[in-house]
Design a protein around this motif. Structure first.
Motif, PDB file in Angstrom:
ATOM      1  N   ALA A   1       1.390   6.523   6.358  1.00 24.70           N
ATOM      2  CA  ALA A   1       0.776   5.249   6.750  1.00 24.70           C
ATOM      3  C   ALA A   1      -0.102   4.703   5.631  1.00 24.70           C
ATOM      4  O   ALA A   1      -0.128   3.492   5.369  1.00 24.70           O
ATOM      5  CB  ALA A   1      -0.046   5.443   8.024  1.00 24.70           C
ATOM      6  N   GLU A   2      -0.821   5.586   4.951  1.00 27.13           N
ATOM      7  CA  GLU A   2      -1.691   5.152   3.854  1.00 27.13           C
ATOM      8  C   GLU A   2      -0.891   4.703   2.639  1.00 27.13           C
ATOM      9  O   GLU A   2      -1.324   3.829   1.879  1.00 27.13           O
ATOM     10  CB  GLU A   2      -2.629   6.294   3.456  1.00 27.13           C
ATOM     11  N   LEU A   3       0.283   5.273   2.455  1.00 26.46           N
ATOM     12  CA  LEU A   3       1.129   4.898   1.325  1.00 26.46           C
ATOM     13  C   LEU A   3       1.825   3.557   1.540  1.00 26.46           C
ATOM     14  O   LEU A   3       2.094   2.833   0.579  1.00 26.46           O
ATOM     15  CB  LEU A   3       2.199   5.976   1.093  1.00 26.46           C
ATOM     16  N   THR A   4       2.139   3.236   2.781  1.00 26.16           N
ATOM     17  CA  THR A   4       2.925   2.044   3.094  1.00 26.16           C
ATOM     18  C   THR A   4       2.254   0.776   2.566  1.00 26.16           C
ATOM     19  O   THR A   4       1.069   0.529   2.807  1.00 26.16           O
ATOM     20  CB  THR A   4       3.130   1.925   4.620  1.00 26.16           C
ATOM     21  N   GLY A   5       3.034   0.020   1.798  1.00 28.60           N
ATOM     22  CA  GLY A   5       2.532  -1.227   1.235  1.00 28.60           C
ATOM     23  C   GLY A   5       1.583  -1.021   0.068  1.00 28.60           C
ATOM     24  O   GLY A   5       0.802  -1.925  -0.263  1.00 28.60           O
ATOM     25  N   SER A   6       1.651   0.139  -0.570  1.00 30.88           N
ATOM     26  CA  SER A   6       0.738   0.405  -1.683  1.00 30.88           C
ATOM     27  C   SER A   6       1.459   1.226  -2.748  1.00 30.88           C
ATOM     28  O   SER A   6       2.680   1.357  -2.734  1.00 30.88           O
ATOM     29  CB  SER A   6      -0.503   1.150  -1.185  1.00 30.88           C
ATOM     30  N   SER A   7       0.697   1.762  -3.668  1.00 33.10           N
ATOM     31  CA  SER A   7       1.271   2.592  -4.728  1.00 33.10           C
ATOM     32  C   SER A   7       0.277   3.675  -5.103  1.00 33.10           C
ATOM     33  O   SER A   7      -0.919   3.548  -4.847  1.00 33.10           O
ATOM     34  CB  SER A   7       1.629   1.753  -5.953  1.00 33.10           C
ATOM     35  N   VAL A   8       0.803   4.745  -5.714  1.00 37.73           N
ATOM     36  CA  VAL A   8      -0.061   5.827  -6.201  1.00 37.73           C
ATOM     37  C   VAL A   8       0.365   6.182  -7.620  1.00 37.73           C
ATOM     38  O   VAL A   8       1.553   6.182  -7.942  1.00 37.73           O
ATOM     39  CB  VAL A   8       0.019   7.078  -5.298  1.00 37.73           C
TER      40      VAL A   8
END
Length: 366
Positions: free
Chosen positions: A121-128
């Motif tokens: 959920a924290e990764l969704t729509g983002s990047s690392v």
């Protein structure tokens, strides 16, 4: 006997309620925020417990530093490619990851780890940002868009918690964008066999050195022969050939200047087999007959000797090459001057030619 009264009853009920609350609080301390038991295995143990992660485990086991990462205290988000992902990459490359140059494999593996434990959920729509240095990007649907050949990689099983991070299983081996850009150019070309292969890392380094001379002198690069559309036959020495010269690749590379490497490597490419009777310009096995000659990109001539009765096969199939004109086929006393033997015919055939592996280096006349 103690007399029963309402006050005594209320005191006992209050005491029982406090004990019950203590049990509840203590029990919650063993669970994570989602009500699941707290993990007891680290990322390495968590990976090892999954039956479909055998191949990534083998690579981790072979890399002491990587294994230490998964067993350590630093938290990571680990995108773990399943065994099906390795099969998919093998189909793409036409070979397994074990044949890819080690420095490329190392960067690919490190692209699967990012510091910090991130849920799906924290990764969704983002990047690392990964340990390799480039970023894994996840779209609004929770799919990874930086998978190389697959721009919509599914997380097949997410949020597998460990004591030192979170593991997400993925269906595709993630390839850093810069590396995939290089792979995309090379797929199906001679450059795939040379620049991406674990067997030709010294040759690839020599190509890079030769190309510096080509760039400084406005000449076609060796890489352009490997990646272009013009068909060539490449007689390619493996790492083993260079190791016979010196076990340290750096010493081999330093033995010649960039200009000399350019001349040497150009002498390994043949642009035309000279046979108008066939429908290709590459040198086939049937054309490697005694006395056959081929002009190289260096402008020199390769002379072939194919007679195992006279010279038994040594490091290959008994087809020998003279690259600098010091062999007289009519004088067996000069046969010790052959520069290379063909070790493996038709080792690679791609859109821009074919590769024969040789044991030896084809230096042109000095």
């Amino acid at each position: 006997m103690e007399k029963f009264n309402l006050t005594t009853l209320m005191k006992r009920l209050t005491a029982l309620a406090m004990v019950a609350v203590m049990f509840v609080v203590t029990g919650c301390g063993d669970d994570d925020d989602g009500g699941e038991p707290a993990p007891t295995l680290n990322l390495y143990e968590t990976m090892s417990a999954e039956s479909d992660l055998t191949q990534i485990k083998a690579y981790v086991d072979a890399d002491a530093d990587l294994k230490a990462m998964l067993e350590g205290s630093t938290e990571y988000t680990f995108f773990a490619p399943n065994d099906a992902a390795f099969a998919k990459l093998e189909t793409l490359l036409g070979t397994g990851l074990e044949t890819v140059a080690p420095q490329i494999v190392s960067q690919v593996l490190m692209f699967h780890f990012a510091q910090g434990a991130k849920t799906q959920a924290e990764l969704t729509g983002s990047s690392v940002v990964t340990e390799q240095g480039e970023s894994v990007v996840v779209d609004a649907n929770g799919n990874i868009t930086t998978g190389g050949s697959d721009d919509e990689v599914l997380i097949t099983k997410g949020d597998i918690r460990a004591t030192n991070g979170i593991m997400h299983k993925v269906e595709t081996i993630l390839i850093p964008p810069t590396i995939y850009a290089s792979i995309g150019v090379n797929l199906g070309k001679l450059s795939q066999a040379v620049l991406l292969s674990a067997n030709f890392t010294t040759l690839a380094s020599a190509v890079a050195k030769a190309d510096t001379y080509a760039a400084d002198n406005s000449l076609p690069t060796i890489t352009s022969y490997l990646t272009g559309d013009t068909e060539y036959t490449l007689f390619a020495p493996t790492n083993q050939t260079f190791e016979a010269i010196n076990s340290d690749p750096a010493v081999v590379l330093a033995a010649y200047t960039a200009q000399q490497w350019y001349g040497i490597l150009s002498n390994h490419f043949v642009a035309d087999d000279g046979n108008g009777a066939d429908d290709n310009v590459t040198v086939d096995e049937a054309e490697l007959t005694t006395g056959a000659t081929f002009t190289t990109k260096a402008g020199a001539t390769l002379q072939i000797f194919n007679n195992t009765a006279a010279i038994p096969a040594d490091n290959g199939v008994g087809i020998y090459i003279d690259s600098n004109g010091d062999v007289d086929l009519g004088d067996s006393g000069t046969y010790t001057n052959f520069d290379a033997e063909v070790a493996l015919l038709d080792a690679f055939e791609g859109a821009n030619g074919k590769l024969h592996v040789i044991a030896g280096v084809l230096a042109p006349p000095m």
